[in-house]
Design a protein around this motif. Structure first.
Motif, PDB file in Angstrom:
ATOM      1  N   ARG A   2       0.880  -1.494  -0.085  1.00 11.78           N
ATOM      2  CA  ARG A   2       0.117  -0.138  -0.468  1.00 11.78           C
ATOM      3  C   ARG A   2       0.254   1.307  -0.161  1.00 11.78           C
ATOM      4  O   ARG A   2       1.543   1.593   0.485  1.00 11.78           O
ATOM      5  N   LEU A   3       0.430   2.173  -0.525  1.00 15.40           N
ATOM      6  CA  LEU A   3       1.363   3.678  -1.221  1.00 15.40           C
ATOM      7  C   LEU A   3       0.469   3.920  -0.668  1.00 15.40           C
ATOM      8  O   LEU A   3      -0.526   4.939  -0.506  1.00 15.40           O
ATOM      9  N   ILE A   4       0.604   5.149   0.507  1.00 16.04           N
ATOM     10  CA  ILE A   4       0.362   6.260   1.498  1.00 16.04           C
ATOM     11  C   ILE A   4       1.312   7.726   0.813  1.00 16.04           C
ATOM     12  O   ILE A   4       2.163   8.006   0.768  1.00 16.04           O
ATOM     13  N   VAL A   5      -0.213   8.944  -0.051  1.00 13.19           N
ATOM     14  CA  VAL A   5       0.636   9.773  -0.189  1.00 13.19           C
ATOM     15  C   VAL A   5       0.270  11.326   0.331  1.00 13.19           C
ATOM     16  O   VAL A   5      -0.898  11.084  -0.036  1.00 13.19           O
ATOM     17  N   ASN A   6       1.075  12.104   0.766  1.00 10.50           N
ATOM     18  CA  ASN A   6       0.219  13.411   0.700  1.00 10.50           C
ATOM     19  C   ASN A   6       1.158  14.247   0.185  1.00 10.50           C
ATOM     20  O   ASN A   6       2.127  14.381  -0.091  1.00 10.50           O
ATOM     21  N   PRO A   7       0.032  15.268  -1.066  1.00 11.91           N
ATOM     22  CA  PRO A   7       0.578  16.232  -2.538  1.00 11.91           C
ATOM     23  C   PRO A   7       0.656  17.608  -1.587  1.00 11.91           C
ATOM     24  O   PRO A   7       1.529  18.160  -2.614  1.00 11.91           O
ATOM     25  N   GLY A   8       1.405  17.361   0.036  1.00 10.43           N
ATOM     26  CA  GLY A   8       1.306  18.732   0.655  1.00 10.43           C
ATOM     27  C   GLY A   8      -0.054  19.480   0.231  1.00 10.43           C
ATOM     28  O   GLY A   8      -1.047  19.355  -0.545  1.00 10.43           O
ATOM     29  N   SER A   9       0.290  21.034   0.010  1.00  4.40           N
ATOM     30  CA  SER A   9      -0.898  21.893   0.631  1.00  4.40           C
ATOM     31  C   SER A   9      -0.709  22.779  -0.799  1.00  4.40           C
ATOM     32  O   SER A   9      -0.093  23.223  -1.763  1.00  4.40           O
ATOM     33  N   VAL A  10      -2.166  22.836  -1.503  1.00  2.00           N
ATOM     34  CA  VAL A  10      -1.899  23.700  -2.895  1.00  2.00           C
ATOM     35  C   VAL A  10      -1.987  25.335  -2.489  1.00  2.00           C
ATOM     36  O   VAL A  10      -1.126  26.502  -3.259  1.00  2.00           O
ATOM     37  N   GLY A  11      -2.467  26.053  -0.850  1.00  2.76           N
ATOM     38  CA  GLY A  11      -2.723  27.050  -1.066  1.00  2.76           C
ATOM     39  C   GLY A  11      -1.622  27.692   0.390  1.00  2.76           C
ATOM     40  O   GLY A  11      -1.792  28.734   0.507  1.00  2.76           O
ATOM     41  N   LEU A  12      -1.025  26.748   1.326  1.00 10.96           N
ATOM     42  CA  LEU A  12      -0.425  27.299   2.386  1.00 10.96           C
ATOM     43  C   LEU A  12       0.015  26.671   2.741  1.00 10.96           C
ATOM     44  O   LEU A  12       0.219  25.443   3.340  1.00 10.96           O
ATOM     45  N   PRO A  13       1.774  27.182   2.578  1.00 10.69           N
ATOM     46  CA  PRO A  13       3.466  25.767   2.842  1.00 10.69           C
ATOM     47  C   PRO A  13       3.645  26.205   3.859  1.00 10.69           C
ATOM     48  O   PRO A  13       4.419  25.187   4.510  1.00 10.69           O
ATOM     49  N   ALA A  14       2.899  27.406   4.603  1.00 10.69           N
ATOM     50  CA  ALA A  14       3.266  26.950   6.747  1.00 10.69           C
ATOM     51  C   ALA A  14       1.668  27.148   7.756  1.00 10.69           C
ATOM     52  O   ALA A  14       1.575  28.139   6.844  1.00 10.69           O
ATOM     53  N   TYR A  15       2.435  26.853   8.639  1.00 13.57           N
ATOM     54  CA  TYR A  15       1.584  27.075   9.613  1.00 13.57           C
ATOM     55  C   TYR A  15       1.218  26.452  11.073  1.00 13.57           C
ATOM     56  O   TYR A  15       2.890  25.505  10.799  1.00 13.57           O
ATOM     57  N   GLU A  16       1.106  27.057  11.833  1.00 11.93           N
ATOM     58  CA  GLU A  16       1.455  26.309  13.889  1.00 11.93           C
ATOM     59  C   GLU A  16       0.096  26.174  13.968  1.00 11.93           C
ATOM     60  O   GLU A  16      -0.456  26.341  13.428  1.00 11.93           O
TER      61      GLU A  16
END
Length: 244
Positions: A167-181
């Motif tokens: 099984r492959l699990i993939v997170n594509p990252g964020s389209v609209g917000l590259p950082a948060y706390e």
């Protein structure tokens, strides 16, 4: 089969349009949307209109659940901002979205993990901060879910892991917000390190699924200026730099 996976748009219409244009140039068969689409400091209503017209396979994220929950005065800033701008038909569209989906055989869409829209799948937060999850941690979170490909979002970081059973699990990252706390379960920062709009292309081969991560340029300074004008300096810095 070639799938473009999008997640965590957060009302960033310019980033969304740039990613959609890039994905169409990759000759993908399907574009899927993993949630957290509208909440933020930018263009929630316009982003909703764009997504509603496209009709992509789409699931709710934690922010959709939160902004539908009730009293805007008890919401966080990003959810409240979106709630005040969304029309009744846009809210109805959000309510009708599923929390998970199987758009094609063998592919599962989740926002966080198969059992939670708040848990991180491929990262682990400790008192020392955030780190990549171990294989044992990811296997535990995947459980016995039957899917050759599991697409997740939520953490805004591009990451993948292939489990021992294939099984492959993939997170594509964020389209609209590259950082948060965030403060839960411990204070931590999620930082992509550049202001690009991110997504992933996953392609099915005879040997299984493979992932290619994409980072797309757009006018992030214009988006940052909008966030600043809406009183969100933390968003301005994240959009302009990719850091908190």
């Amino acid at each position: 089969m070639k799938i473009a996976a999008l997640s965590d748009i957060h009302g960033n219409l310019a980033a969304l349009d740039a990613v959609l244009d890039d994905a169409r140039g990759q000759a993908v068969d399907l574009i899927v949307n993993l949630g957290d689409m509208l909440s933020g400091a930018l263009y929630p209503s316009q982003t909703a209109d764009r997504l509603m017209a496209l009709g992509l396979p789409t699931i709710k994220g934690n922010h959709e659940r939160q902004l539908l929950a009730g009293d805007p005065d008890r919401m966080g800033l990003s959810d409240r901002f979106a709630h005040h701008q969304l029309r009744a038909d846009q809210l109805a569209w959000l309510r009708d979205l599923p929390v998970t989906s199987r758009p094609v055989d063998g592919v599962l869409l989740v926002h966080g993990t198969p059992s939670s829209d708040l848990d991180y799948f491929l990262e682990t937060v400790t008192a020392s901060g955030c780190r990549a999850a171990t294989r044992a941690e990811v296997e535990s979170r995947a459980g016995d879910v039957e899917a050759a490909l599991i697409l997740c979002g939520h953490t805004h970081l591009q990451r993948s892991m292939k489990l021992d059973d294939g099984r492959l699990i993939v997170n594509p990252g964020s389209v609209g917000l590259p950082a948060y706390e965030d403060e839960h379960p411990f204070p931590h920062r999620m930082q992509a390190g550049s202001p690009h709009a991110r997504y992933a292309i996953v392609t099915e081969h005879a040997s299984g699924w493979e992932v290619e991560f994409k980072a797309v340029e757009y006018d992030w300074n214009a988006a940052a200026n909008v966030a600043a004008s809406n009183g969100r300096p933390e968003w301005e810095r994240a959009l302009r730099t990719g850091y908190c």
